[in-house]
Design a protein around this motif. Structure first.
Motif, PDB file in Angstrom:
ATOM      1  N   ASN A  32       0.662  -1.300  -0.039  1.00  0.00           N
ATOM      2  CA  ASN A  32       0.042   0.154   0.077  1.00  0.00           C
ATOM      3  C   ASN A  32       0.811   1.368   0.132  1.00  0.00           C
ATOM      4  OD1 ASN A  32       0.921   0.068   2.387  1.00  0.00           O
ATOM      5  ND2 ASN A  32      -0.965  -0.572   3.490  1.00  0.00           N
ATOM      6  N   ILE A  35       0.368   3.200  -3.127  1.00  0.00           N
ATOM      7  CA  ILE A  35      -1.080   3.979  -3.172  1.00  0.00           C
ATOM      8  C   ILE A  35      -1.064   5.376  -2.523  1.00  0.00           C
ATOM      9  CG2 ILE A  35      -3.666   3.666  -2.254  1.00  0.00           C
ATOM     10  CD1 ILE A  35      -2.647   1.709  -4.461  1.00  0.00           C
ATOM     11  N   TRP A  36      -1.668   6.393  -3.175  1.00  0.00           N
ATOM     12  CA  TRP A  36      -1.818   7.611  -2.673  1.00  0.00           C
ATOM     13  C   TRP A  36      -3.223   7.603  -2.012  1.00  0.00           C
ATOM     14  CZ3 TRP A  36      -3.261  12.527  -5.926  1.00  0.00           C
ATOM     15  CH2 TRP A  36      -3.328  13.517  -5.088  1.00  0.00           C
ATOM     16  N   ARG A  37      -3.383   8.085  -0.701  1.00  0.00           N
ATOM     17  CA  ARG A  37      -4.676   8.037  -0.124  1.00  0.00           C
ATOM     18  C   ARG A  37      -5.152   9.299   0.164  1.00  0.00           C
ATOM     19  NH1 ARG A  37      -1.470   4.298   1.775  1.00  0.00           N
ATOM     20  NH2 ARG A  37      -2.270   2.332   2.199  1.00  0.00           N
ATOM     21  N   ASN A  67     -12.097   1.545  -5.840  1.00  0.00           N
ATOM     22  CA  ASN A  67     -12.624   2.250  -4.389  1.00  0.00           C
ATOM     23  C   ASN A  67     -14.256   1.768  -4.165  1.00  0.00           C
ATOM     24  OD1 ASN A  67     -10.384   4.039  -3.104  1.00  0.00           O
ATOM     25  ND2 ASN A  67     -10.309   4.107  -5.455  1.00  0.00           N
ATOM     26  N   GLN A  82      -8.372   5.655  -2.899  1.00  0.00           N
ATOM     27  CA  GLN A  82      -6.825   4.908  -3.054  1.00  0.00           C
ATOM     28  C   GLN A  82      -6.631   5.441  -4.354  1.00  0.00           C
ATOM     29  OE1 GLN A  82      -6.157   1.446  -0.641  1.00  0.00           O
ATOM     30  NE2 GLN A  82      -8.235   1.492   0.052  1.00  0.00           N
ATOM     31  N   PRO A  84      -3.533   4.489  -7.195  1.00  0.00           N
ATOM     32  CA  PRO A  84      -2.222   3.827  -7.755  1.00  0.00           C
ATOM     33  C   PRO A  84      -1.410   4.936  -8.115  1.00  0.00           C
ATOM     34  CG  PRO A  84      -4.078   2.437  -8.373  1.00  0.00           C
ATOM     35  CD  PRO A  84      -4.663   3.722  -7.979  1.00  0.00           C
ATOM     36  N   GLY A 195       1.055   8.623   2.298  1.00  0.00           N
ATOM     37  CA  GLY A 195       1.455   8.335   0.799  1.00  0.00           C
ATOM     38  C   GLY A 195       2.704   8.739   0.562  1.00  0.00           C
TER      39      GLY A 195
END
Length: 544
Positions: A32, A35-37, A67, A82, A84, A195
């Motif tokens: 994770n 992954i940019w949150r 999502n 979330q 990528p 992130g």
């Protein structure tokens, strides 16, 4: 197998280090980490977000599916989207040299005519991907990255800025560095931006970090890791240990990492000297359980950026041989049997050793003189135009009886000194450009005493005869506090001190060992064993 120490593992404060069977000790971010949150704001929807942040705005469909979003136009405020990183816009980022001390160089790349060419790094200089930094002795550089991460490179180190990327206009930062040798200390992602990713790769390790403070020492076969804040996941040979703040670990190539061990506490510096008047500057480390070596750095600033000297010792003593006068800060770490450095202590001290004090010649330490106006002599000091001489009755020089500024290296006391014990010292003086004296510190203190040397005996007080190979000495008693000392030489056979007797206070006799010319030396001796000049009596002895 997993071993943990301290708090439970958290994704926001972790380092993952893995050791592979061949040649590298590796740290990988969890899946994770790619992954940019993103937290949805008022007015956000999936379509607008994709136009602003994605390489291909039409990839909103991929985000909707990933999502599980039913309506791309209606997403709750605060919903964590979330994304990528492979879908997000990115541009190269840069780092900035925010602190440079000593000899720090930028190595020109392979495209330069001479790839080994080094140019000095400037404070504030911006550095892009591919830049290579090299530090020399007593040097340090601190780099600041786009997310505020600070990495400090210690002396004799080499660091390559591998890749630095800004995602979506700076909403997320990805940084990868290659530490080829030396030590680096990092405060990663201080704002704890979700992130953000950072990797520090060494010849034996890769550290992927977020929101933590840690220290790594690495060579080709070992990695020493200390967690100062946050958490570290250290992996080696298919084993993992979780190292929390206040603990450290070691990973050796091909072997599982050892269980976390508590970091050594900060060295107690309360007993260390803070005022020095001569070189070398020596710090005796206090006893500390489990400490086997000590590392010290001297800097002119409390942040230990402007380095002056460094010293590492396997015994509890740090010695700095040659540093100029000034106010300094000592940074010291104790290391355990694994070589893991504990917490830092910082100790302020001042050195005022120049101009250096001269070596004292005479009266020497402990000397007794019968001269009530002794001659004081000392060695010459380069660049000294004058000297300050102090003579006192006490070792603390609270009762100074004579104080002189002298432009040569000897001085005879003006007034007679009464019999007593005295102390003397000398400091060097250099003339400043404005005409003022710059007096250096006093160093040596020599004790001497003024006591009259006994006068030599009067031969008229003695009656000496020889009979039957026996020498008979008749004398009057010596003065109070004195005794006689006799030494006999046999001149015929060139023998010295064939008979010696000390502490004689009345008549005495002794047998001769040889015949021929004899020389008897008679001296007074006091209670300290100080003897007078000799009175000489010569006679001949023959067999009867």
């Amino acid at each position: 197998m997993k071993v943990s120490a301290g708090l439970n593992k958290t994704a926001a404060h972790s380092i993952l280090i893995a050791l592979y069977a061949f040649s590298t000790l590796s740290v990988h971010a969890a899946e994770n980490d790619m992954i940019w949150r993103y937290a949805m704001h008022p007015g956000d929807n999936l379509i607008h977000f994709s136009r602003a942040h994605l390489i291909n705005p039409n990839d909103w469909i991929k985000l909707q599916r990933l999502n599980h979003i039913k309506d791309p136009y209606r997403i709750p405020i605060g919903f964590i989207l979330q994304v990528p990183l492979t879908l997000v816009k990115q541009v190269p980022a840069s780092a900035q040299a925010v602190q440079v001390s000593g000899q720090v160089f930028l190595q020109l790349g392979a495209q330069a005519p001479n790839p080994s060419t080094l140019v000095p790094l400037r404070l504030g200089q911006a550095l892009g991907p591919g830049a290579t930094l090299i530090t020399k002795d007593n040097s340090k550089v601190t780099l600041q990255f786009a997310d505020g991460t600070l990495t400090s490179l210690a002396s004799n180190a080499k660091l390559v800025l591998d890749t630095m990327s800004l995602y979506s206009g700076g909403a997320m930062v990805d940084t990868k560095l290659r530490l080829q040798q030396g030590q680096a200390e990092t405060v990663a992602n201080p704002k704890h931006i979700k992130g953000n990713a950072m990797q520090i790769i060494t010849p034996s390790a890769v550290a992927a970090v977020r929101g933590t403070k840690f220290r790594v020492d690495a060579d080709d076969t070992h990695t020493l890791q200390a967690t100062l804040a946050g958490q570290v996941s250290l992996q080696a040979a298919d084993n993992e240990v979780i190292v929390n703040a206040g603990f450290g670990s070691q990973a050796e190539k091909g072997k599982p990492p050892m269980p976390p061990t508590m970091l050594l506490s900060a060295v107690d510096t309360t007993s260390l000297n803070s005022q020095f008047t001569h070189l070398p500057v020596v710090f005796d480390m206090p006893d500390q359980a489990a400490a086997v070596s000590w590392q010290g750095k001297v800097a002119t600033d409390v942040t230990i950026n402007q380095l002056t000297a460094e010293f590492t010792s396997a015994k509890p003593q740090l010695v700095f041989e040659d540093i100029p006068d000034g106010h300094y800060y000592l940074s010291v770490h104790a290391r355990d049997a694994y070589g893991i450095a504990g917490y830092e202590s910082v100790h302020a001290f001042t050195l005022n050793a120049q101009p250096f004090a001269p070596a004292l010649v005479s009266p020497s330490a402990g000397e007794r003189t019968g001269d009530a106006r002794p001659m004081f002599k000392w060695k010459t000091v380069a660049n000294a135009q004058a000297y300050q001489l102090d003579i006192a009755k006490d070792v603390d020089f609270k009762h100074i009886i004579e104080q002189r500024r002298i432009e040569n290296t000897e001085y005879q006391a003006v007034q007679s000194l009464p019999p007593a014990t005295y102390y003397w010292r000398v400091a060097s003086i250099e003339m400043q450009a404005d005409g003022r004296d710059d007096q250096g510190p006093f160093d040596q203190v020599a004790q001497f005493s003024v006591r009259p040397i006994p006068s030599k005996p009067d031969l008229h007080q003695f009656w000496i005869d020889v009979a039957d190979n026996r020498v008979n000495i008749h004398t009057l008693p010596p003065a109070d506090g004195l005794s006689y000392q006799f030494n006999l030489d046999n001149d015929a056979n060139q023998q010295k001190d064939v008979w010696v007797k000390r502490g004689v206070e009345t008549d005495y006799q002794f047998l001769l060992k040889e015949y021929g010319k004899q020389t008897l030396y008679i001296r007074h001796a006091d209670s300290d064993g100080v003897v007078s000049a000799a009175t000489v009596y010569e006679f001949y002895a023959y067999p009867e």
